[in-house]
Each structure stands twice: as structure tokens, then as C-alpha cells.
Design an enzyme around this catalytic site. Structure first.
Site, PDB file in Angstrom:
ATOM      1  N   ARG A 176       2.921   4.835   6.359  1.00  0.00           N
ATOM      2  CA  ARG A 176       3.339   4.122   7.567  1.00  0.00           C
ATOM      3  C   ARG A 176       3.832   2.707   7.286  1.00  0.00           C
ATOM      4  O   ARG A 176       4.198   1.989   8.217  1.00  0.00           O
ATOM      5  CB  ARG A 176       2.164   4.072   8.565  1.00  0.00           C
ATOM      6  CG  ARG A 176       1.682   5.450   8.984  1.00  0.00           C
ATOM      7  CD  ARG A 176       0.323   5.391   9.650  1.00  0.00           C
ATOM      8  NE  ARG A 176      -0.719   4.998   8.723  1.00  0.00           N
ATOM      9  CZ  ARG A 176      -2.008   4.852   9.046  1.00  0.00           C
ATOM     10  NH1 ARG A 176      -2.390   5.073  10.294  1.00  0.00           N
ATOM     11  NH2 ARG A 176      -2.894   4.493   8.136  1.00  0.00           N
ATOM     12  N   HIS A 230      -2.151  -3.993   4.951  1.00  0.00           N
ATOM     13  CA  HIS A 230      -2.027  -3.641   6.369  1.00  0.00           C
ATOM     14  C   HIS A 230      -3.394  -3.420   6.991  1.00  0.00           C
ATOM     15  O   HIS A 230      -4.334  -2.981   6.315  1.00  0.00           O
ATOM     16  CB  HIS A 230      -1.153  -2.392   6.540  1.00  0.00           C
ATOM     17  CG  HIS A 230      -1.728  -1.146   5.930  1.00  0.00           C
ATOM     18  ND1 HIS A 230      -2.293  -0.139   6.678  1.00  0.00           N
ATOM     19  CD2 HIS A 230      -1.855  -0.743   4.639  1.00  0.00           C
ATOM     20  CE1 HIS A 230      -2.718   0.816   5.878  1.00  0.00           C
ATOM     21  NE2 HIS A 230      -2.466   0.478   4.633  1.00  0.00           N
ATOM     22  N   ASP A 271       0.421   3.755   1.690  1.00  0.00           N
ATOM     23  CA  ASP A 271       0.372   4.323   3.047  1.00  0.00           C
ATOM     24  C   ASP A 271       1.782   4.636   3.573  1.00  0.00           C
ATOM     25  O   ASP A 271       2.659   3.772   3.558  1.00  0.00           O
ATOM     26  CB  ASP A 271      -0.335   3.310   3.975  1.00  0.00           C
ATOM     27  CG  ASP A 271      -0.698   3.928   5.313  1.00  0.00           C
ATOM     28  OD1 ASP A 271       0.210   4.420   6.019  1.00  0.00           O
ATOM     29  OD2 ASP A 271      -1.897   3.924   5.665  1.00  0.00           O
ATOM     30  N   CYS A 285       0.844  -1.197   0.000  1.00  0.00           N
ATOM     31  CA  CYS A 285       0.000   0.000   0.000  1.00  0.00           C
ATOM     32  C   CYS A 285       0.882   1.250   0.000  1.00  0.00           C
ATOM     33  O   CYS A 285       1.976   1.251   0.559  1.00  0.00           O
ATOM     34  CB  CYS A 285      -0.913  -0.001   1.226  1.00  0.00           C
ATOM     35  SG  CYS A 285      -2.079   1.393   1.250  1.00  0.00           S
ATOM     36  N   CYS A 311      -6.139  -0.007   6.787  1.00  0.00           N
ATOM     37  CA  CYS A 311      -5.939   0.579   5.457  1.00  0.00           C
ATOM     38  C   CYS A 311      -7.108   1.510   5.104  1.00  0.00           C
ATOM     39  O   CYS A 311      -8.269   1.086   5.066  1.00  0.00           O
ATOM     40  CB  CYS A 311      -5.813  -0.527   4.402  1.00  0.00           C
ATOM     41  SG  CYS A 311      -5.453   0.110   2.752  1.00  0.00           S
TER      42      CYS A 311
HETATM   43 CO    CO Z   1      -3.455   1.190   2.978  1.00  0.00          CO
END
Ligand code: CO
Length: 217
Positions: free
Chosen positions: A46, A98, A44, A42, A101
Site C-alpha cells: 500500500r 508508515h 507494504d 516498507c 506497519c
Molecule cells: Co510496513
């Protein structure tokens, strides 16, 4: 430095540290890349592939998009997989999603965020294919986590179904596909046990992986 000086300062510090640890590091990397892993994760912020797996530059080829989706009409993702398999000859492809998400949540709650909605249609398909499993869970939080897991399993199947992987396996190239999930709360990865190294086991491994996540509730 006019723009973002902190990032350039960080960069200089990092490059000096790497060179101090290994004076040949950049010279070696500049000559060739030969990563063993392709990471599909992803976007993302993080969930950075290298940091959470402890891998250095040169060790993992990375593709990230919102909600780690692999679809047959996404030339970008397919080009990454094809290059990784045919040219770099990676040994492992890891689809890593994750918990928590945001993309999965938007699809689950049918939120409207703009053009990203069109991309998240792929998650809605996963949702509608597994409605019964999702509806067994009493809370939105649980359904959200389950959809994150289901999405990863489905993307592993999508990778296995590409002609890139089918052809690689049929010519005897060794390549394993894996589905992992990362937990933002403790920084730990979990293997969803959907690893595949040949097409014959796809249906069985898929069914077993679905059983495992259902019984883990
Ligand atoms: Co995500």
C-alpha cells in the site's frame, strides 16, 4: 498470454499512454538514470514510492524491505545506498515508514511469524531503547503508531552512521537524509523533521525529533 494476462494488458496500455504523452520518454530513460532521490521504504503493497510522491520512472531509486530497516550487516541495503550515493549521486535519501506497519506491530506484540521474526529483532531493539516513551501511551494502537515513528527516526540515524554517508559528507558531497511517515488512511506523507545534511547536527536533530513526536500526542 498464458499467465497473468491482465498485468500484461495493463503494461501495454501504460507504455502506450507514456509514449503518447512523451514520445521520447523511454528512449531517454533507457540511455541513463539520474534520480535525485533514494527511497528506503516498507515492502507494504500500500506504500508505493513512485505513486505517492508523483514521481515517474527514472526519478527515484528505491529500496524496500519489511519495516524500512537499515542495518550495518545488510549487504543488500548498504549496496543500494552506496550505489545511490557514489554512482548515481542522489541528493536526498528518504526513509519512509508508515502508520499501520505490520512488521512494527509484530515486533511490538512479540508475535511469531517465522523467519521474519529474525528481521524484526531490529524493531525490537528500537522498542527496548524507547520503552519509557512507549509506556507513556495508554493503548496498543498509540504505542504501535509511536513505534512506527521511532523506527523511522532510528533508521535515519543508522544511515547517517554508515561510512558511506560519513565519507560522502566529509568529501563535501551534498546529500540530505530525511525521515517521513505515510498515513494509509488519507494517503498523506508527514515529515518527521529529522532531516540532516551533516554529521555535527545529528544528536541535536535526533533529540528534537523525539521531543516533537512526544509532544504531538
Ligand atoms: Co510496513
Amino acid at each position: 498470454m498464458k499467465y497473468l494476462p491482465q498485468l500484461f494488458a495493463n503494461n501495454r496500455e501504460w507504455a502506450e499512454k507514456m509514449t503518447a504523452q512523451d514520445p521520447e520518454f523511454f528512449r531517454r530513460l533507457a540511455a541513463i538514470q539520474s534520480p535525485e532521490y533514494l527511497w528506503i521504504g516498507c515492502s507494504d503493497s500500500r506504500v508505493p514510492a513512485n505513486q505517492i510522491t508523483g514521481l515517474n520512472p527514472g526519478e527515484v531509486f528505491v529500496h524496500r524491505n519489511i519495516a524500512n530497516i537499515v542495518v550495518a550487516d545488510d549487504t543488500n541495503c548498504l549496496a543500494v545506498i552506496q550505489f545511490a550515493v557514489d554512482v548515481l549521486k542522489v541528493k536526498h535519501i528518504i526513509v519512509c515508514g508508515h502508520y499501520g506497519c505490520g512488521g512494527v506491530k509484530s515486533a511490538l506484540l512479540d508475535e511469531s511469524l517465522g523467519i521474519v521474526d529474525e528481521w524484526l529483532v531490529h524493531i525490537k531493539k528500537v522498542q527496548s531503547n524507547h520503552l519509557a516513551t512507549l509506556n507513556e501511551l495508554p493503548t496498543v494502537a498509540q504505542r504501535w503508531s509511536r513505534l512506527c515513528e521511532l523506527n523511522i527516526i532510528e533508521q535515519v540515524v543508522n544511515i547517517c552512521d554508515t561510512s558511506i554517508i560519513r565519507d560522502a559528507w566529509s568529501r563535501g558531497q551534498e546529500i540530505d537524509i530525511h525521515g517521513w511517515i505515510y498515513d494509509l488512511h488519507d494517503g498523506l506523507l508527514r515529515d518527521l523533521e529529522v532531516s540532516l545534511d551533516r554529521p555535527e547536527r545529528l544528536k541535536q536533530v535526533y533529540a528534537e525529533a523525539l521531543d516533537k513526536i512526544r509532544s504531538s500526542t
